[in-house]
Write an enzyme that holds these catalytic residues in place. Sequence first.
Site, short mmCIF file in Angstrom:
data_model
loop_
_atom_site.label_atom_id
_atom_site.label_comp_id
_atom_site.label_asym_id
_atom_site.label_seq_id
_atom_site.Cartn_x
_atom_site.Cartn_y
_atom_site.Cartn_z
N ARG A 17 0.84 -1.21 0.00
CA ARG A 17 0.00 0.00 0.00
C ARG A 17 0.87 1.26 0.00
O ARG A 17 1.00 1.94 -1.01
CB ARG A 17 -0.96 -0.02 1.21
CG ARG A 17 -2.15 0.92 1.09
CD ARG A 17 -1.84 2.39 1.22
NE ARG A 17 -1.20 2.74 2.49
CZ ARG A 17 -0.77 3.96 2.79
NH1 ARG A 17 -0.92 4.95 1.94
NH2 ARG A 17 -0.16 4.19 3.95
N ASP A 18 1.50 1.56 1.13
CA ASP A 18 2.28 2.80 1.24
C ASP A 18 3.37 2.83 0.17
O ASP A 18 3.66 3.87 -0.42
CB ASP A 18 2.89 2.87 2.65
CG ASP A 18 3.61 4.18 2.92
OD1 ASP A 18 3.57 5.08 2.07
OD2 ASP A 18 4.23 4.29 3.99
N HIS A 212 7.32 4.37 12.25
CA HIS A 212 7.28 4.31 10.79
C HIS A 212 8.34 5.28 10.27
O HIS A 212 8.07 6.46 10.08
CB HIS A 212 5.86 4.69 10.34
CG HIS A 212 5.60 4.61 8.87
ND1 HIS A 212 4.67 3.74 8.33
CD2 HIS A 212 6.13 5.28 7.82
CE1 HIS A 212 4.63 3.90 7.01
NE2 HIS A 212 5.51 4.84 6.68
N HIS A 214 11.30 6.81 7.75
CA HIS A 214 11.70 6.93 6.35
C HIS A 214 13.21 7.14 6.28
O HIS A 214 13.80 7.71 7.20
CB HIS A 214 10.96 8.09 5.67
CG HIS A 214 9.55 7.74 5.29
ND1 HIS A 214 8.82 8.44 4.37
CD2 HIS A 214 8.73 6.74 5.71
CE1 HIS A 214 7.62 7.90 4.23
NE2 HIS A 214 7.54 6.87 5.03
N CYS A 245 10.02 8.98 -2.13
CA CYS A 245 9.56 10.04 -1.23
C CYS A 245 8.78 11.07 -2.03
O CYS A 245 9.33 11.76 -2.88
CB CYS A 245 10.76 10.72 -0.57
SG CYS A 245 10.27 12.08 0.50
N ASN A 254 10.20 5.11 2.38
CA ASN A 254 10.11 4.11 3.45
C ASN A 254 11.41 3.37 3.69
O ASN A 254 12.12 2.98 2.77
CB ASN A 254 9.06 3.06 3.06
CG ASN A 254 7.66 3.62 3.03
OD1 ASN A 254 7.23 4.26 3.99
ND2 ASN A 254 6.94 3.40 1.94
MG MG Z 1 5.69 5.61 4.64
#
Ligand code: MG
Length: 306
Positions: A17-18, A212, A214, A245, A254
């Site tokens: 997803r992300d 979470h 990055h 990004c 990520n």
């Molecule tokens: Mg993310």
Amino acid sequence: MLNTIPSDVRVVEVGPRDGLQNEKTILDQQLKVDFIHQLVEAGLKDVEATSFVRADKIPQMGDAVHLFDDVKARVDISKNKLICLVPNLKGLENAIQAGVRDIAVFTATSEEFNKKNINATIDESLERISAVCEEAKKHGLGIRGYISTVFGCPYEGKTSLKTMMKLSEKLFDFGAYEVSLGDTIGVANPVQVKDVARELLTNFSLDKFSLHMHDTRGTALANVLSGLDEGFTSFDSSAGGLGGCPYAAGATGNLATEDLIYMLHSMGIKTGVNLDKLSEASTFILSKLGRKSSSKYLLAWQSKRN
Ligand code: MG
């Protein structure tokens, strides 16, 4: 050296997803289903599968209903959490119809970010989330909360820890089992992670949170290490570093799941994930996207294999 090293860490995989949401190439539904299946087979029990948003807003997620139907046939969703993002009641209705058991709701610590991202103030976003959660609970769904821009905002710069605390409290009140704290633009540093942990500890236990991170500026693993030292035991990451990004063209987004898991395993921390199987899954999907991984571990693994 670290004061605390847990024996086990939970990794929440956000690649399908992300990650894919921020990839330009739109993949066939079947490829995404195969990818999710491979990730679960690699031992990832928490996988963000898709998002029930309007197809015109995010074309990559436009097939959520059909995708989830196919995923259900391949993955045991009573044993694995296949988390689907739900922005509003319409999305929730579609998710419930598709048989989704676990949803994620999202807001941010920055007014400006929320306005640009979801066209709502922070308080308006909480109203939406509250309505979604109330309905979700009636159907017995698991709810994961996301808070973006905890470590900095692309529009406002520094963000408020007080707002993070208020939003966390609200999300738990609405019924979230966990809150994921996002370094949305990849600006966090290890001292900031400690500050966040200590603030959270004034009212919460850290096992209710996931970090979470990055890797936009190369600090993601250092931040994870700092988080481990403070007592966090859950981290979000994306297979192969999928996603890029959106706030810095061409940059990494990520944290790559391979980089995270390699570090954890080599420190003697168990995750239940088979790194070879995971690397196969990421190599498969990256080949369909026609792009190289941003994961340092995966590049080394691929070069050794070839
Ligand atoms: Mg993310």
